[in-house]
Structures are given as structure tokens and as C-alpha cells.
Design an enzyme around this catalytic site. Structure first.
Site, PDB file in Angstrom:
ATOM      1  N   GLY A  21       0.846  -1.192   0.000  1.00  0.00           N
ATOM      2  CA  GLY A  21       0.000   0.000   0.000  1.00  0.00           C
ATOM      3  C   GLY A  21       0.881   1.240   0.000  1.00  0.00           C
ATOM      4  N   TYR A 164     -12.065  -3.342  13.192  1.00  0.00           N
ATOM      5  CA  TYR A 164     -10.786  -2.750  12.768  1.00  0.00           C
ATOM      6  C   TYR A 164      -9.771  -2.836  13.917  1.00  0.00           C
ATOM      7  CZ  TYR A 164      -7.485   0.862  11.157  1.00  0.00           C
ATOM      8  OH  TYR A 164      -6.357   1.547  10.774  1.00  0.00           O
ATOM      9  N   ALA A 166      -9.750  -4.932  16.296  1.00  0.00           N
ATOM     10  CA  ALA A 166      -9.371  -6.341  16.486  1.00  0.00           C
ATOM     11  C   ALA A 166      -8.230  -6.717  15.549  1.00  0.00           C
ATOM     12  CB  ALA A 166     -10.574  -7.247  16.233  1.00  0.00           C
ATOM     13  N   THR A 167      -8.323  -6.274  14.301  1.00  0.00           N
ATOM     14  CA  THR A 167      -7.244  -6.617  13.352  1.00  0.00           C
ATOM     15  C   THR A 167      -5.951  -5.907  13.736  1.00  0.00           C
ATOM     16  OG1 THR A 167      -7.775  -4.834  11.764  1.00  0.00           O
ATOM     17  CG2 THR A 167      -8.850  -6.968  11.437  1.00  0.00           C
ATOM     18  N   LYS A 168      -6.061  -4.662  14.160  1.00  0.00           N
ATOM     19  CA  LYS A 168      -4.845  -3.905  14.477  1.00  0.00           C
ATOM     20  C   LYS A 168      -4.227  -4.340  15.807  1.00  0.00           C
ATOM     21  CE  LYS A 168      -4.602  -1.476  10.726  1.00  0.00           C
ATOM     22  NZ  LYS A 168      -3.492  -1.690   9.789  1.00  0.00           N
TER      23      LYS A 168
END
Lengths: 255, 85
Positions: A21, A164, A166-168
Site C-alpha cells: 500500500g 478494525y 481487532a485486526t490492528k
């Protein structure tokens, strides 16, 4: 038991950097930071081909070397191809910055399962695929740096961003464990957790909410992408040679 | 590549990557790589072999089950390579 010869050594080299990215926002700032150091940058993008190619031209105009690589990192084959292409081109990978990520803010009671799956696929599974593939190369080199871009919401949590976060947060735990696993092979793994940074992602928040947010930031303003890039640059540098498994929060003092 | 050539290359890879002080040809084809025995490689050595097979033979072992079936001896590794891994 058979004894081992411990006298073999390795040669010096230039730094080869992959930024996922890396074509916009914080990723673009990270790409530019490394470029100004004379490093060679592989700028990964998924759909932003125009932005990626424009950034490559900008970096080349500044005298550094960069190239764009399309890959959907949530797909195993794409992630493998991304790492392999860089290795085939330069013979090594010195720094991997797992910056690519998506955000979807909605109260959990209204959260789509498909959005949850998409977050997991990009923010976590993508990092898994890339780290799995690059760790083989870095293991072979017996050196390397991996930097994962997490988020303040992964550290402290934020209403409307439970998936979000949780992913981070998962990324921070992943970083801690992987750092311990790869440390014996000269590979460092760290995390950067940006707070409110002035990017397109932040611009999606209504202006009135942005103003409220600024008021609770001790430094009284949003961060700049380059202020995150500077910390990434530090973690990738020899100055951070004794730091691994850590998460540095870049939030202007926001708890 | 013949089976014998493959085995020779595997032994050279093992000796170089694992920095063995014995000659490659001193490794027997059916000698156990792991567990009690002369070589007695460990889990870190296993990673070194996995990466070596990928780098030098283009063979990817991407999970533990596969690794346990292949990394038994030079014979089993050669079989994996020659069967078009």
C-alpha cells in the site's frame, strides 16, 4: 554429534525495501522516506496503479530507484509473487513494511459479516502471507526488518471500530510473537501504531467530528504521514538494532 | 537430473547450509536427519533445509505435515525433488 563450522560470514549490501500500500497516504510517505535515503523501493498497490506509477516517477525524478508492483496481498499467490519478484530482481529483501490496510467504521450491531471478512483478509491475512514468504528470504540472509503498521485503535480501542481494532490489535500480538520467533536469525519485527493522521482515511470522518478529535489530541492537531514515516525509518535503521517486538504509538499524545 | 546427482546436491546443500564439518559424501542416503543419531538436526536446522530446498531446488515445503514426511533422510528429500515437488 557432527560439529559445525562457525567461521562463514556475509557480505555488505544496499537496502531493498517493500512497502505494501506504498502508493498513497502513510504508505507513500514511507516510500518517499526510504527513497531519500537512497534505498530501492518496491511500491506495492492493489488497485491504485496510477498513483503508484506517479509516485515511482516522482521518486525516480529525485534520483532514487523505485518500481510499482500490483498484488492483492490477501491472496496467497499474489503475496508470494510480490516477494519472489523482488528477490528475483535484487536477490534480497532488507525491509518489509506491512502498511496496506482497510478500515470500515460502523457500530458493531450494524456491522456486515462481509466487511469483517474483508478486514481480516487484508489487515491480518495479508500480513501473514507476506511475513511467511519474506521470512524465508530473510532467514536465508540472516538479516531483515519487518515493520507492521497497526493503529492506536488496536492499542486503546475505539467505538465504532471494534473489528478494525481487532485486526490492528491482532497485528500487535502477531508482531510480538514473530519478533521472538525470528530474533535468533537476525530479523527484527516491530509495529507502529499511528493515531489520527491526515490522510484520505481520516477525511472520511465528518468535519465536525474531526474538530472534536483535534481538541482531545494533546498536540492539538492531526499527525502528518511523514511523521509516521520518520518512526518507520528509525525502526528500520541501525539505531533501532536492539529493538524488536515493540509497538511505537505515534498519536500526538492521544491515549 | 539423475537420482544420484540429486542426492549429491542435497548432501552438498546440507553440509554447506548447516556448516557441517563432515564431508557431504559421508552422509548416508538413508541416514536419519533428525532424532537420535549422528546428525541429530534440530528444528532450526529444519528451517535451514526448507529454505535451502526452496533456494537451490525450487521446491517449496509450506507446511509442517509436508515437512515431516519429506525431511526424513536424503532419500526422502530426493524422492520429493525428483517427483516434481
Amino acid at each position: 554429534m557432527v560439529e559445525r563450522d562457525k567461521t562463514q560470514t556475509k557480505a555488505d549490501h544496499r537496502r531493498i525495501v517493500i512497502v505494501t500500500g506504498g502508493n498513497r497516504g502513510i504508505g507513500a510517505a514511507i516510500s518517499c522516506r526510504f527513497a531519500t535515503n537512497g534505498d530501492i523501493i518496491a511500491i506495492n498497490y492493489n488497485s491504485g496503479k496510477v498513483a503508484a506509477e506517479a509516485l515511482v516517477e516522482e521518486i525516480k525524478a529525485g534520483g532514487a530507484e523505485a518500481f510499482a508492483i500490483q498484488a492483492n496481498i490477501s491472496k496467497s499467490e499474489d503475496a508470494k509473487r510480490l516477494i519472489n519478484e523482488v528477490v528475483e530482481r535484487y536477490g534480497r529483501v532488507d525491509i518489509l513494511v506491512n502498511n496496506a490496510g482497510i478500515s470500515k467504521s460502523t457500530m458493531l450491531m450494524l456491522y456486515n459479516e462481509a466487511d469483517w471478512d474483508a478486514l481480516i483478509d487484508i489487515n491480518l491475512k495479508g500480513v501473514f502471507h507476506l511475513c511467511k514468504n519474506v521470512s524465508r528470504q530473510m532467514f536465508d540472509q540472516k538479516s531483515g526488518v519487518i515493520i507492521n503498521i497497526s493503529s492506536l485503535s488496536g492499542v486503546t480501542g475505539l467505538a465504532g471500530e471494534a473489528p478494525y481494532s481487532a485486526t490492528k490489535g491482532g497485528l500487535i500480538a502477531f508482531t510480538r510473537s514473530l519478533a521472538k520467533e525470528l530474533a535468533p536469525f537476525g530479523i527484527r519485527v516491530n509495529c507502529v501504531a499511528p493515531g489520527a493522521i491526515d490522510t484520505a482515511m481520516l477525511a472520511e470522518i465528518p468535519e465536525s467530528e474531526q474538530e472534536k478529535l483535534k481538541k482531545i489530541i494533546p498536540l492539538g492537531r492531526f499527525g502528518l504521514p511523514d511523521e509516521v514515516a520518520g518512526v518507520v525509518e528509525f525502526l528500520a535503521s541501525p539505531a533501532a538494532s536492539y529493538i524488536t517486538g515493540e509497538t511505537i504509538v505515534v498519536s500526538g499524545g492521544l491515549p | 537430473m539423475s537420482s544420484e546427482e540429486t542426492k549429491t546436491k542435497i548432501k552438498e546443500m546440507l553440509a554447506t547450509r548447516l556448516k557441517l564439518t563432515i564431508k557431504p559424501e559421508d552422509i548416508a542416503d538413508d541416514e536419519p536427519l533428525f532424532g537420535p543419531g549422528r546428525l541429530s538436526f534440530d528444528s532450526i536446522d529444519a528451517l535451514e533445509i526448507v529454505v535451502g530446498l526452496q533456494k537451490e531446488f525450487g521446491c517449496v515445503i509450506d507446511n509442517k505435515d509436508k515437512a515431516e514426511k519429506i525431511l526424513i533422510s536424503v532419500n526422502t528429500i530426493a524422492e520429493f525433488i525428483n517427483n516434481g515437488a
